[in-house]
Write a protein that holds these residues in place. Sequence first.
Motif, PDB file in Angstrom:
ATOM      1  N   GLN A  81       0.942  -1.179  -0.052  1.00 39.25           N
ATOM      2  CA  GLN A  81      -0.288   0.026  -0.045  1.00 39.25           C
ATOM      3  C   GLN A  81       0.757   1.175  -0.257  1.00 39.25           C
ATOM      4  O   GLN A  81       0.916   2.059   0.988  1.00 39.25           O
ATOM      5  CB  GLN A  81      -0.992   0.081   1.432  1.00 39.25           C
ATOM      6  CG  GLN A  81      -1.936  -1.237   1.172  1.00 39.25           C
ATOM      7  CD  GLN A  81      -2.664  -1.215  -0.113  1.00 39.25           C
ATOM      8  OE1 GLN A  81      -3.646  -0.258  -0.007  1.00 39.25           O
ATOM      9  NE2 GLN A  81      -2.891  -2.124  -0.564  1.00 39.25           N
ATOM     10  N   LEU A  82       1.601   1.589  -1.216  1.00 37.93           N
ATOM     11  CA  LEU A  82       2.386   2.760  -1.103  1.00 37.93           C
ATOM     12  C   LEU A  82       1.975   3.368  -2.347  1.00 37.93           C
ATOM     13  O   LEU A  82       1.473   3.119  -3.512  1.00 37.93           O
ATOM     14  CB  LEU A  82       3.696   2.106  -1.661  1.00 37.93           C
ATOM     15  CG  LEU A  82       4.529   1.698  -0.335  1.00 37.93           C
ATOM     16  CD1 LEU A  82       5.850   1.162  -0.671  1.00 37.93           C
ATOM     17  CD2 LEU A  82       4.377   2.439   1.061  1.00 37.93           C
ATOM     18  N   GLY A  83       2.080   4.905  -2.258  1.00 38.47           N
ATOM     19  CA  GLY A  83       1.647   5.917  -3.322  1.00 38.47           C
ATOM     20  C   GLY A  83       2.643   5.501  -4.704  1.00 38.47           C
ATOM     21  O   GLY A  83       3.921   5.588  -4.650  1.00 38.47           O
ATOM     22  N   CYS A  97       4.759  -3.014  -3.541  1.00 40.66           N
ATOM     23  CA  CYS A  97       6.008  -2.640  -4.101  1.00 40.66           C
ATOM     24  C   CYS A  97       7.325  -3.563  -3.537  1.00 40.66           C
ATOM     25  O   CYS A  97       7.346  -3.690  -2.449  1.00 40.66           O
ATOM     26  CB  CYS A  97       6.145  -1.226  -3.654  1.00 40.66           C
ATOM     27  SG  CYS A  97       7.862  -0.785  -4.610  1.00 40.66           S
ATOM     28  N   ALA A  98       7.846  -4.393  -4.570  1.00 33.82           N
ATOM     29  CA  ALA A  98       8.768  -5.146  -4.124  1.00 33.82           C
ATOM     30  C   ALA A  98      10.121  -4.251  -4.734  1.00 33.82           C
ATOM     31  O   ALA A  98      10.298  -4.247  -5.599  1.00 33.82           O
ATOM     32  CB  ALA A  98       8.728  -6.285  -4.868  1.00 33.82           C
ATOM     33  N   ARG A 125      11.708   7.826  -3.867  1.00 29.01           N
ATOM     34  CA  ARG A 125      10.824   7.824  -2.475  1.00 29.01           C
ATOM     35  C   ARG A 125      10.175   6.448  -2.224  1.00 29.01           C
ATOM     36  O   ARG A 125       9.889   5.946  -1.184  1.00 29.01           O
ATOM     37  CB  ARG A 125       9.814   8.916  -3.163  1.00 29.01           C
ATOM     38  CG  ARG A 125       8.856   9.280  -1.778  1.00 29.01           C
ATOM     39  CD  ARG A 125       7.831  10.180  -2.158  1.00 29.01           C
ATOM     40  NE  ARG A 125       8.451  11.555  -2.322  1.00 29.01           N
ATOM     41  CZ  ARG A 125       8.539  12.103  -3.749  1.00 29.01           C
ATOM     42  NH1 ARG A 125       7.683  11.465  -4.691  1.00 29.01           N
ATOM     43  NH2 ARG A 125       9.090  12.986  -3.916  1.00 29.01           N
ATOM     44  N   LEU A 126       9.809   5.784  -3.469  1.00 26.30           N
ATOM     45  CA  LEU A 126       9.020   4.472  -3.533  1.00 26.30           C
ATOM     46  C   LEU A 126      10.193   3.343  -2.570  1.00 26.30           C
ATOM     47  O   LEU A 126       9.599   2.682  -1.763  1.00 26.30           O
ATOM     48  CB  LEU A 126       8.481   3.990  -4.578  1.00 26.30           C
ATOM     49  CG  LEU A 126       7.244   3.962  -5.227  1.00 26.30           C
ATOM     50  CD1 LEU A 126       7.168   3.762  -6.664  1.00 26.30           C
ATOM     51  CD2 LEU A 126       6.266   3.159  -4.195  1.00 26.30           C
ATOM     52  N   ARG A 176      15.813  -3.282  -9.166  1.00 30.90           N
ATOM     53  CA  ARG A 176      14.564  -2.821  -9.879  1.00 30.90           C
ATOM     54  C   ARG A 176      13.530  -2.616  -8.777  1.00 30.90           C
ATOM     55  O   ARG A 176      13.630  -3.095  -7.428  1.00 30.90           O
ATOM     56  CB  ARG A 176      14.242  -4.289 -10.570  1.00 30.90           C
ATOM     57  CG  ARG A 176      15.056  -4.533 -11.878  1.00 30.90           C
ATOM     58  CD  ARG A 176      14.430  -5.895 -12.537  1.00 30.90           C
ATOM     59  NE  ARG A 176      14.708  -6.942 -11.780  1.00 30.90           N
ATOM     60  CZ  ARG A 176      13.858  -7.994 -11.508  1.00 30.90           C
ATOM     61  NH1 ARG A 176      12.604  -8.016 -12.057  1.00 30.90           N
ATOM     62  NH2 ARG A 176      14.359  -9.006 -10.594  1.00 30.90           N
ATOM     63  N   LEU A 177      12.436  -2.199  -9.215  1.00 31.49           N
ATOM     64  CA  LEU A 177      11.032  -1.997  -8.527  1.00 31.49           C
ATOM     65  C   LEU A 177      10.183  -2.844  -9.180  1.00 31.49           C
ATOM     66  O   LEU A 177       9.696  -2.542 -10.436  1.00 31.49           O
ATOM     67  CB  LEU A 177      10.738  -0.465  -8.289  1.00 31.49           C
ATOM     68  CG  LEU A 177      11.800   0.496  -7.507  1.00 31.49           C
ATOM     69  CD1 LEU A 177      11.194   1.831  -7.436  1.00 31.49           C
ATOM     70  CD2 LEU A 177      12.040  -0.046  -6.084  1.00 31.49           C
TER      71      LEU A 177
END
Length: 323
Positions: free
Chosen positions: A28-30, A44-45, A234-235, A128-129
């Motif tokens: 649950q990330l923007g 988000c991994a 930021r993520l 990587r994201l």
Amino acid sequence: MSSPSEFAFELALCAQLEQTTDWLPARQLGASVASPGSRIIDVCAVVPGPEFDERARITDRAIPAAAIESDVGAGSAVFWRDGFDCHPGRARRATDRAVEVGFFESERRRSREYVRRAARYPDDWFSRLVGIENKPDLGSPGDLLRQLRLDVSLAVFDEVILATESYVTGAHLNRIPEEVGVWRFDPDTGDREVVREPQPLSPGSTGVEPVEYHSLHTDVALVSPAEKRTARLRLAERAYGKGWRAYDLPACAHARVDADGRPVCAHFDRVVDPGSECGADCSAFEAADPPELDRDGLRESRTGWVVDPAGAVRRQSGLDRYF
């Protein structure tokens, strides 16, 4: 999350990824840029890069992107405001947080605060994201296609994946953007089948973010590579600091935690969503202290994340910066 079953699905997937990969999943990330908060990614991994261990040695919490991108260096201390090219309020918040987590060192000179970096920030700590959207039941897709199209056109992530419990048909695959990978995941057994591999996106190029939808057209914003770099930073930092066990545990006599740290109800014998299923409205509720859960210890034992590292400086209480 739209239902308790989606919550349980999401936690099961995070636990499975944590045990079968070296990824750091967070929930649950923007994931929007031009319209902050309009897109929340389910998972988000963060995939570790060659300098991951150096990042882990700095702090176990998120470092503000504004502090990382500031002109505050590791040499001579500078007046805090001179190190930032942004709104003073944002600079103040970033400075306070960077000092709190041990990324900045702070000192007072004639009632003015000066700061320097306590450590070099490793640019290659993640490789990587991966953005994962969970939709256990493809029969009730909701805004799924719109969300996935945004993720692909904005391309803040390196890859985007749809995770579902449903049987995936050719018709499903034809409707889903071809860049999106598809997993079929069984939350009860932990089996994860790769139905379609994701295609690499282009986080280094200009992104297109839909910001307002109308009946005949969609308003979009162009997001520059520099803006996307900041958003990715930021993520990654928020994912590193938050993890996926950020939920409160139920203050109920029936509440338990399983081996993965998921909230379980002994009365209903299943994972429950404390935010929507537990409390005085539940017929089986019995007030009690919530069960104990060592979130940090569990995460550290299963990932490369390090709890409370020594860091370059010991965290300050905050008060000593003002005297």
